[in-house]
Motif scaffolding. Sequence first.
Motif, PDB file in Angstrom:
ATOM      1  N   GLY A   1       0.829  -1.201   0.000  1.00  0.00           N
ATOM      2  CA  GLY A   1       0.000   0.000   0.000  1.00  0.00           C
ATOM      3  C   GLY A   1       0.858   1.242   0.000  1.00  0.00           C
ATOM      4  O   GLY A   1       1.453   1.607  -1.005  1.00  0.00           O
ATOM      5  N   THR A   2       0.957   1.894   1.153  1.00  0.00           N
ATOM      6  CA  THR A   2       1.806   3.080   1.303  1.00  0.00           C
ATOM      7  C   THR A   2       2.851   2.773   2.366  1.00  0.00           C
ATOM      8  O   THR A   2       2.701   3.126   3.531  1.00  0.00           O
ATOM      9  N   SER A   3       3.900   2.089   1.952  1.00  0.00           N
ATOM     10  CA  SER A   3       4.924   1.603   2.870  1.00  0.00           C
ATOM     11  C   SER A   3       5.636   2.745   3.584  1.00  0.00           C
ATOM     12  O   SER A   3       6.084   3.710   2.959  1.00  0.00           O
ATOM     13  N   GLU A   4       5.747   2.632   4.915  1.00  0.00           N
ATOM     14  CA  GLU A   4       6.453   3.652   5.692  1.00  0.00           C
ATOM     15  C   GLU A   4       7.945   3.657   5.382  1.00  0.00           C
ATOM     16  O   GLU A   4       8.607   4.682   5.531  1.00  0.00           O
ATOM     17  N   LYS A   5       8.482   2.509   4.957  1.00  0.00           N
ATOM     18  CA  LYS A   5       9.906   2.442   4.636  1.00  0.00           C
ATOM     19  C   LYS A   5      10.254   3.325   3.443  1.00  0.00           C
ATOM     20  O   LYS A   5      11.408   3.703   3.268  1.00  0.00           O
TER      21      LYS A   5
ATOM     22  N   ILE B   1      -4.403 -11.990  -9.506  1.00  0.00           N
ATOM     23  CA  ILE B   1      -5.058 -11.190  -8.474  1.00  0.00           C
ATOM     24  C   ILE B   1      -3.995 -10.280  -7.862  1.00  0.00           C
ATOM     25  O   ILE B   1      -2.988 -10.762  -7.344  1.00  0.00           O
ATOM     26  N   VAL B   2      -4.199  -8.981  -7.958  1.00  0.00           N
ATOM     27  CA  VAL B   2      -3.285  -8.011  -7.353  1.00  0.00           C
ATOM     28  C   VAL B   2      -3.913  -7.533  -6.048  1.00  0.00           C
ATOM     29  O   VAL B   2      -5.005  -6.962  -6.053  1.00  0.00           O
ATOM     30  N   VAL B   3      -3.234  -7.786  -4.942  1.00  0.00           N
ATOM     31  CA  VAL B   3      -3.750  -7.440  -3.620  1.00  0.00           C
ATOM     32  C   VAL B   3      -3.095  -6.144  -3.160  1.00  0.00           C
ATOM     33  O   VAL B   3      -1.864  -6.055  -3.078  1.00  0.00           O
ATOM     34  N   VAL B   4      -3.913  -5.142  -2.865  1.00  0.00           N
ATOM     35  CA  VAL B   4      -3.423  -3.819  -2.486  1.00  0.00           C
ATOM     36  C   VAL B   4      -4.015  -3.452  -1.128  1.00  0.00           C
ATOM     37  O   VAL B   4      -5.207  -3.664  -0.882  1.00  0.00           O
TER      38      VAL B   4
ATOM     39  N   ALA C   1      -5.732   3.222  -2.505  1.00  0.00           N
ATOM     40  CA  ALA C   1      -4.571   2.708  -3.234  1.00  0.00           C
ATOM     41  C   ALA C   1      -5.003   1.660  -4.255  1.00  0.00           C
ATOM     42  O   ALA C   1      -4.505   1.629  -5.388  1.00  0.00           O
ATOM     43  N   ALA C   2      -5.952   0.805  -3.873  1.00  0.00           N
ATOM     44  CA  ALA C   2      -6.445  -0.222  -4.796  1.00  0.00           C
ATOM     45  C   ALA C   2      -7.152   0.411  -5.991  1.00  0.00           C
ATOM     46  O   ALA C   2      -7.032  -0.074  -7.124  1.00  0.00           O
TER      47      ALA C   2
ATOM     48  N   ALA D   1      -8.804  -4.969  -2.764  1.00  0.00           N
ATOM     49  CA  ALA D   1      -8.370  -4.178  -1.610  1.00  0.00           C
ATOM     50  C   ALA D   1      -8.503  -5.007  -0.339  1.00  0.00           C
ATOM     51  O   ALA D   1      -9.490  -5.719  -0.142  1.00  0.00           O
ATOM     52  N   VAL D   2      -7.489  -4.924   0.520  1.00  0.00           N
ATOM     53  CA  VAL D   2      -7.518  -5.572   1.831  1.00  0.00           C
ATOM     54  C   VAL D   2      -7.154  -4.522   2.873  1.00  0.00           C
ATOM     55  O   VAL D   2      -6.595  -3.475   2.544  1.00  0.00           O
ATOM     56  N   PRO D   3      -7.467  -4.777   4.150  1.00  0.00           N
ATOM     57  CA  PRO D   3      -7.095  -3.814   5.198  1.00  0.00           C
ATOM     58  C   PRO D   3      -5.586  -3.615   5.266  1.00  0.00           C
ATOM     59  O   PRO D   3      -4.805  -4.483   4.870  1.00  0.00           O
ATOM     60  N   GLU D   4      -5.175  -2.487   5.779  1.00  0.00           N
ATOM     61  CA  GLU D   4      -3.755  -2.184   5.903  1.00  0.00           C
ATOM     62  C   GLU D   4      -3.150  -2.902   7.104  1.00  0.00           C
ATOM     63  O   GLU D   4      -3.833  -3.229   8.073  1.00  0.00           O
ATOM     64  N   ASP D   5      -1.849  -3.146   7.009  1.00  0.00           N
ATOM     65  CA  ASP D   5      -1.054  -3.686   8.121  1.00  0.00           C
ATOM     66  C   ASP D   5      -1.553  -5.036   8.623  1.00  0.00           C
ATOM     67  O   ASP D   5      -1.599  -5.291   9.832  1.00  0.00           O
TER      68      ASP D   5
END
Length: 437
Positions: free
Chosen positions: A11-15, A53-56, A61-62, A83-87
């Motif tokens: 998704g939106t990686s903190e790294k 299947i692209v999982v975001v 973001a998805a 789309a799936v939940p973050e983290d």
Amino acid sequence: MDFQVVVLAGGTSEKLSPLVSKDVPKALLPVANRPVLSYVLDLLEASDLKDIIVVVEGQEAARLVGAWASSAYLDRLLVEVVAVPEDIGTAGALRAISRRLTANDVLVISGDLVTDVLPGSVAATHRRNGAAVTALLCSVPVSGPSDAASSGGKDKAKKPARLNIVGLDITRQFLLHIVSGTDVEKDVRVNKKKVRAVGEMEIRSDLMDAHLYAFKRTTLQDILEEKEAYRSIRLEVLPYLVRSQLRSSPSSGEGTTADEIGNATVPFNSHLQYLSQHRILAPSAFKKDLLSTGGTYRCCVYIASKNKYCHRLNSIQAYCDINRDVVGDASHLSSYSFSAQNNIIHPSSVLGSKTTIGPQCMLAEGSQLGDKCSVKRSVIGRHCRIGSNVKVIFHDATLLASYFHLLSLEIKVTFWFEFFYSIIFLCYTCYRLSTLL
């Protein structure tokens, strides 16, 4: 080939902050001015794996990834963006879409993987061995393993702080032992039962888990359902399967414990080969025993040759390394045509008087450089505007270009910073000032 493909695009990686944002999710982060996800999708297309299947992580973001994929791969691939939940972790993401998996085998690949190893080769090895899981292992990049996720340091010869320790049978087909990253201790502890069974085990630290796996679907679904607390494929699901290989009933809990059979302690050393003191078996004996045992997981590996490129974009340093490589030594991955000067200059870009673009550089569409500029081994993003007398001389100047692309700033200063982080600090400061003004 009856395979479904799951691409874990994040998704939106903190790294990677502040490069990624709600407007530019990780999957769309440009590598040589192409979304990083395109490198994975092109590889899958080359292997004739088109059910994807692209999982975001995250709804917005998805939506962005779905809009891009439906346009870029129309009539080429069957791409479903979910789309799936973050983290929730990689295992959590697979668990969330588990009911969508119906094929006999599932290929799981990280969306930030940039490689020229064909996924079809891993899938074919998986089928040939009748394995529960087959993992792609690649040589560790010269800048260190991607799992280290280091965002600093330029010493390419420096030994990475985190290593993957893998144990292989002498045919190098079966994965017998794996310890990743922070789990690595000074000594390597190997289960004696495995040592007795295989007779000889090769312990290596020069291989990287590339986050590309072929799973038997029913095995994967059973583990995800049984082990609800598992969040990581690399750190939990794969090690569980490896530990379960020689148990008579892998579904009945954790099986025989290490305390019951003891551990063999091997002093750590790169490329160490540990020979069992119990008995030596012929190379085919372990394979024959494993394949004939009912109810046993078989964990196999596909080891890419050393001349193959394999890197994951999971840190800012990796982002710089990959951009440099894709227009340099690994230019075959970019799909661009290079000029006689070994660079890429888009026809719509504008160069000022006495401005030079060196080899292994890329200047994207709509970019403008003023007079007397010099660019060396750098990637300049779309619609960047750079003033006169600017020298872009860093290997890590990709970040500078990316910020200009995102912020549409025009600068007229000369850059003589010594360190990579000085560039990041300057760009972030400009961004904050622009938001205040």
